[in-house]
Design an enzyme around this catalytic site. Structure first.
Site, short mmCIF file in Angstrom:
data_model
loop_
_atom_site.label_atom_id
_atom_site.label_comp_id
_atom_site.label_asym_id
_atom_site.label_seq_id
_atom_site.Cartn_x
_atom_site.Cartn_y
_atom_site.Cartn_z
N LYS A 51 2.94 3.73 3.66
CA LYS A 51 4.24 3.56 3.02
C LYS A 51 4.76 2.13 3.12
O LYS A 51 5.96 1.89 3.26
CB LYS A 51 5.27 4.54 3.59
CG LYS A 51 4.82 5.99 3.62
CD LYS A 51 4.22 6.46 2.30
CE LYS A 51 5.24 6.48 1.18
NZ LYS A 51 4.65 6.91 -0.12
N HIS A 106 -5.78 1.79 5.66
CA HIS A 106 -4.70 1.93 6.63
C HIS A 106 -5.25 1.73 8.05
O HIS A 106 -4.51 1.92 9.03
CB HIS A 106 -4.08 3.33 6.56
CG HIS A 106 -3.28 3.59 5.32
ND1 HIS A 106 -2.43 2.65 4.75
CD2 HIS A 106 -3.15 4.71 4.55
CE1 HIS A 106 -1.84 3.18 3.69
NE2 HIS A 106 -2.26 4.41 3.54
N SER A 136 10.79 6.15 3.88
CA SER A 136 9.79 6.48 2.87
C SER A 136 8.80 7.51 3.39
O SER A 136 8.43 8.46 2.68
CB SER A 136 9.06 5.20 2.43
OG SER A 136 8.13 5.48 1.41
#
Length: 267
Positions: A51, A106, A136
């Site tokens: 995010k 990630h 988020s």
């Protein structure tokens, strides 16, 4: 030998070297593939904590690397045009990727495959203000069927601060990439910089990647990478994903695209 991968049935997450990962997109096979992935010198990785602008970079990188050609962002879903290193789709589409390849991850720095460290591949680390990341992430957990229910916001905040969410603690992730030995192979930029002046951010990124793009091309890329343009692009807005996995009725994937403050910098 590949490292052990187990499934935590109580929360439905994959436990990979003590890092929690969402199921379905992450499997024993996909993580072994990531460990053994052959990184090329021309590869470009966009690195983010979840995010923090991942989908944005999935739009930006193909456009910069292909001199503003819109074909990919108009015809190929973002998860195939700029696949995640650690997810199952990479093995499916890797042979279709043309050099220079754009990928996202990630992963914390020390989770990257050995071939990445041995290569000349570049990385662009995008950091977002954690206050916005929390909000988020909270809404994303509400709509994503592969993530556990976030509970109340206070409960979710405690998990975030303790690092008990997918991909671990935000501070650990940032520090792992900030303190590296990549030299001029890595570029740092913030989500807030990109929101404040996207054309300027695009020039920085293109320069880092050795692309000398015209002002007209930069303008075209900025236009097609705006929040509204991506929100309306079915190749980018995840509307192609079955509702069982991402339910936009609970919370839209593209919510607001705003940010808390413009003064946040790397430390």
């Amino acid at each position: 030998m590949p490292r052990q991968v187990t499934i935590m049935l109580s929360v439905q997450y994959v436990n990979y070297r003590d890092l929690l990962l969402p199921p379905i997109a992450h499997t024993k096979e996909s993580l072994e593939f990531a460990e053994n992935f052959s990184v090329e010198d021309t590869d470009v990785f966009a690195v983010t904590y979840p995010k923090s602008g991942t989908v944005w970079m999935q739009e930006i990188l193909p456009l910069i690397l292909n001199d503003g050609d819109l074909t990919q962002i108009q015809t190929i879903p973002n998860w195939d045009r700029t696949p995640w290193l650690e997810e199952t789709r990479l093995a499916v589409v890797v042979d279709q990727l043309k050099s220079p390849r754009a990928l996202v991850t990630h992963f914390p720095y020390h989770f990257m495959p050995a071939s990445f460290h041995q290569s000349k591949a570049k990385a662009i680390y995008v950091m977002r203000n954690p206050k916005d990341v929390i909000v988020s992430s909270y809404y994303f957990h509400q709509m994503a069927g592969f993530l556990e229910d976030p509970g109340t916001f206070d409960e979710f905040l405690d998990k975030f601060l303790d690092g008990n969410l997918v991909f671990g603690k935000w501070t650990d992730h940032v520090k792992s990439w900030k303190h590296n030995n990549l030299g001029d192979r890595i570029m740092f930029i913030t989500y807030e910089e990109m929101k404040e002046d996207l054309p300027a951010a695009l020039r920085r990124i293109s320069s880092f990647l050795g692309k000398n793009l015209s002002d007209e091309t930069i303008h075209t890329i900025a236009e097609h990478c705006s929040f509204n343009a991506m929100k309306d692009n079915p190749m980018s807005n995840f509307s192609l994903v079955p509702k069982i996995y991402m339910d936009s009725d609970k919370s839209p994937f593209f919510r607001k695209g705003k940010y808390f403050t413009s003064s946040f910098t790397f430390v």
